[in-house]
Design an enzyme around this catalytic site. Structure first.
Site, PDB file in Angstrom:
ATOM      1  N   MET A  98      11.393 -25.975 -99.711  1.00 41.69           N
ATOM      2  CA  MET A  98      12.089 -25.881 -98.418  1.00 41.69           C
ATOM      3  C   MET A  98      13.412 -26.633 -98.515  1.00 41.69           C
ATOM      4  SD  MET A  98       9.031 -26.270 -95.594  1.00 41.69           S
ATOM      5  CE  MET A  98       7.994 -27.435 -96.458  1.00 41.69           C
TER       6      MET A  98
ATOM      7  N   CYS B 289      14.873 -15.590-100.742  1.00 42.01           N
ATOM      8  CA  CYS B 289      15.773 -16.139 -99.724  1.00 42.01           C
ATOM      9  C   CYS B 289      16.660 -15.031 -99.147  1.00 42.01           C
ATOM     10  CB  CYS B 289      16.624 -17.253-100.323  1.00 42.01           C
ATOM     11  SG  CYS B 289      17.711 -17.976 -99.090  1.00 42.01           S
TER      12      CYS B 289
ATOM     13  N   LYS C 204       8.870 -16.343-106.895  1.00 47.73           N
ATOM     14  CA  LYS C 204       8.491 -16.359-105.471  1.00 47.73           C
ATOM     15  C   LYS C 204       9.283 -15.244-104.805  1.00 47.73           C
ATOM     16  CE  LYS C 204       8.128 -19.394-101.416  1.00 47.73           C
ATOM     17  NZ  LYS C 204       9.259 -19.081-100.521  1.00 47.73           N
TER      18      LYS C 204
ATOM     19  N   ASN D  58       1.457 -16.686 -99.492  1.00 44.99           N
ATOM     20  CA  ASN D  58       2.297 -17.575 -98.665  1.00 44.99           C
ATOM     21  C   ASN D  58       2.708 -16.857 -97.378  1.00 44.99           C
ATOM     22  OD1 ASN D  58       5.726 -18.206 -98.458  1.00 44.99           O
ATOM     23  ND2 ASN D  58       4.255 -19.812 -98.032  1.00 44.99           N
TER      24      ASN D  58
ATOM     25  N   GLY E 281       4.094 -24.127 -96.123  1.00 43.85           N
ATOM     26  CA  GLY E 281       5.381 -24.783 -95.941  1.00 43.85           C
ATOM     27  C   GLY E 281       5.461 -25.529 -94.628  1.00 43.85           C
TER      28      GLY E 281
HETATM   29  C1  LIG Z   1      13.368 -25.343 -93.655  1.00 48.57           C
HETATM   30  C2  LIG Z   1      12.917 -24.313 -94.655  1.00 48.57           C
HETATM   31  C3  LIG Z   1      13.584 -24.189 -95.860  1.00 48.57           C
HETATM   32  C4  LIG Z   1      13.164 -23.238 -96.811  1.00 48.57           C
HETATM   33  N1  LIG Z   1      13.774 -23.208 -98.036  1.00 48.57           N
HETATM   34  C5  LIG Z   1      13.268 -22.397 -99.011  1.00 48.57           C
HETATM   35  C6  LIG Z   1      13.735 -22.473-100.349  1.00 48.57           C
HETATM   36  O1  LIG Z   1      14.580 -23.304-100.695  1.00 48.57           O
HETATM   37  N2  LIG Z   1      13.198 -21.606-101.254  1.00 48.57           N
HETATM   38  C7  LIG Z   1      12.219 -20.700-100.920  1.00 48.57           C
HETATM   39  O2  LIG Z   1      11.748 -19.951-101.773  1.00 48.57           O
HETATM   40  N3  LIG Z   1      11.751 -20.630 -99.672  1.00 48.57           N
HETATM   41  C8  LIG Z   1      12.230 -21.468 -98.722  1.00 48.57           C
HETATM   42  N4  LIG Z   1      11.687 -21.453 -97.475  1.00 48.57           N
HETATM   43  C9  LIG Z   1      10.568 -20.529 -97.200  1.00 48.57           C
HETATM   44  C10 LIG Z   1       9.235 -21.236 -97.494  1.00 48.57           C
HETATM   45  O3  LIG Z   1       9.138 -21.602 -98.845  1.00 48.57           O
HETATM   46  C11 LIG Z   1       8.055 -20.315 -97.130  1.00 48.57           C
HETATM   47  O4  LIG Z   1       8.105 -19.171 -97.946  1.00 48.57           O
HETATM   48  C12 LIG Z   1       8.092 -19.873 -95.675  1.00 48.57           C
HETATM   49  O5  LIG Z   1       8.390 -20.958 -94.807  1.00 48.57           O
HETATM   50  C13 LIG Z   1       6.752 -19.246 -95.270  1.00 48.57           C
HETATM   51  O6  LIG Z   1       5.698 -20.168 -95.447  1.00 48.57           O
HETATM   52  P1  LIG Z   1       5.088 -21.011 -94.202  1.00 48.57           P
HETATM   53  O7  LIG Z   1       4.774 -20.004 -93.134  1.00 48.57           O
HETATM   54  O8  LIG Z   1       3.864 -21.674 -94.764  1.00 48.57           O
HETATM   55  O9  LIG Z   1       6.145 -21.981 -93.762  1.00 48.57           O
HETATM   56  C14 LIG Z   1      12.089 -22.376 -96.519  1.00 48.57           C
HETATM   57  C15 LIG Z   1      11.425 -22.515 -95.293  1.00 48.57           C
HETATM   58  C16 LIG Z   1      11.819 -23.474 -94.378  1.00 48.57           C
HETATM   59  C17 LIG Z   1      11.058 -23.622 -93.080  1.00 48.57           C
END
Ligand SMILES: Cc1cc2nc3c(=O)[nH]c(=O)nc-3n(C[C@H](O)[C@H](O)[C@H](O)COP(=O)(O)O)c2cc1C
Length: 331
Positions: free
Chosen positions: A10, A92, A131, A203, A230
């Site tokens: 994140m 992303c 990912k 995920n 996350g």
């Molecule tokens: C603040 C924030 C920053 C994130 N940054 C990234 C990142 O740098 N790389 C990535 O693959 N996913 C990023 N994500 C996505 C998360 O890795 C994850 O795939 C997404 O939040 C869904 O999972 P969750 O529902 O458990 O949060 C980010 C999510 C959040 C909330």
């Protein structure tokens, strides 16, 4: 290499201090860095971007880019820094990332991703994982994800972390792209059914380790290999305190919130000696008392005091004393 329970990469969250804090809750969870662009790794301040504490193992470096040579150089630097895995970001959706032609838009270019993987794998020995999303825009996710996995697995990927919703590259911002496109866990199961030899990690939208365990356990005849959480961990880090028991059969003693704060006070003292402002660390700890009496007081004390007294580790002890006396009064 176990991906049974992973904490998601994140941006602006999972920096080294955050990962150090998350490690207090689980010895075995696999941690991920924030996404780091390959060029930044090559040309930027490597120690600042890549340095980490030994306790963080197992820890993966997530990189982003689309030039095979640049990615392979960045991956090699990551391996030399001691990371356990290189993870390629194909999920992303941000405009900035699209402008650089990396992230989720690469789902439409599986051959290029395969070439990147091949070049990376020529340079390093640690595992290279991906990912990704289940698809992008108006593509049929069944077809897009199947073609993407088929092509990239032939380049040597055996672990996929799949955020089980599409990325809409036009019209939704990254936050909306984590909420609006509907989740579809069955497409992820379909990939595992098709290629049982692959490690498939689920995920997206999972709210607790218990829920994650349930989702990956046999459903419709398919068992997935792991789960990644996350936002739920960021919001309520203590919710993962029994992950080692649930996922890794490790019956270690579970630390209390107070014990965790006390250990973090020692960490803050080291940070201050290294000129790291304490608020960079304490901002990861806002959710520690989530759901407890005084949680708001804890959060507001840290968010007001830590940025004002950036080199004073006592702030954390004071915040703890406040919440303890609040809880005692309320009892
Ligand atoms: C603040 C924030 C920053 C994130 N940054 C990234 C990142 O740098 N790389 C990535 O693959 N996913 C990023 N994500 C996505 C998360 O890795 C994850 O795939 C997404 O939040 C869904 O999972 P969750 O529902 O458990 O949060 C980010 C999510 C959040 C909330």
């Amino acid at each position: 290499m176990s991906h049974k329970f992973c904490i998601a990469p994140m941006i602006d969250v999972t920096n080294r201090h955050c990962r150090f804090f998350f490690r207090k809750f689980s010895k075995h969870a696999r941690l991920y860095t924030e996404m780091i662009v390959a060029d930044s790794i090559i040309y930027g301040d490597k120690d600042f971007l890549l340095g980490f504490d030994e306790v963080e193992h197992p820890v993966a470096l997530q990189i982003a880019g689309s030039d095979p040579l640049t990615l392979s150089k960045a991956a090699l630097i990551g391996e030399q820094y001691g990371y356990d895995e290189i993870n390629l970001n194909i999920g992303c959706p941000s405009k900035r990332v699209q402008a650089g032609n990396f992230g989720a838009c690469l789902m439409a270019h599986p051959n290029l991703v395969a070439e990147c993987i091949e070049r990376i794998k020529e340079k390093i020995k640690i595992p290279v994982t991906i990912k990704c999303r289940i698809g992008i825009d108006d593509h049929n996710p069944d077809e897009m994800l199947t073609e993407f996995v088929e092509t990239t697995k032939n380049a040597g990927v055996s672990t996929y972390i799949i955020h089980a919703r599409k990325a809409m590259l036009d019209g939704l911002d990254p936050k909306q792209n984590r909420e609006i496109p509907p989740l579809d866990y069955d497409i992820v199961r379909m990939i595992k059914r098709k290629w049982p030899e692959l490690n498939i990690i689920l995920n997206g939208g999972i709210l607790s380790p218990y829920e994650g365990k349930k989702e990956i356990s046999k459903s419709k005849g398919i068992e997935l290999d792991g789960v990644m959480l996350g936002r739920a961990v960021q919001e309520n880090p203590y919710s993962i305190v029994d992950v080692d028991k649930i996922f890794f059969n490790d019956d270690k003693k579970i630390p209390s919130r107070i014990e965790i704060v006390e250990e973090m006070i020692s960490y803050l003292e080291i940070c201050v000696k290294n000129n790291v402002p304490i608020n960079i660390v304490t901002q990861n700890m806002f959710g520690l008392f989530h759901g407890c009496r005084g949680a708001k007081l804890w959060r507001s004390y840290l968010s007001h005091e830590a940025p004002r007294r950036r080199d004073d580790p006592k702030v954390l002890k004071e915040a703890l004393n406040h919440i303890i006396s609040f809880q005692n009064q309320a009892a």
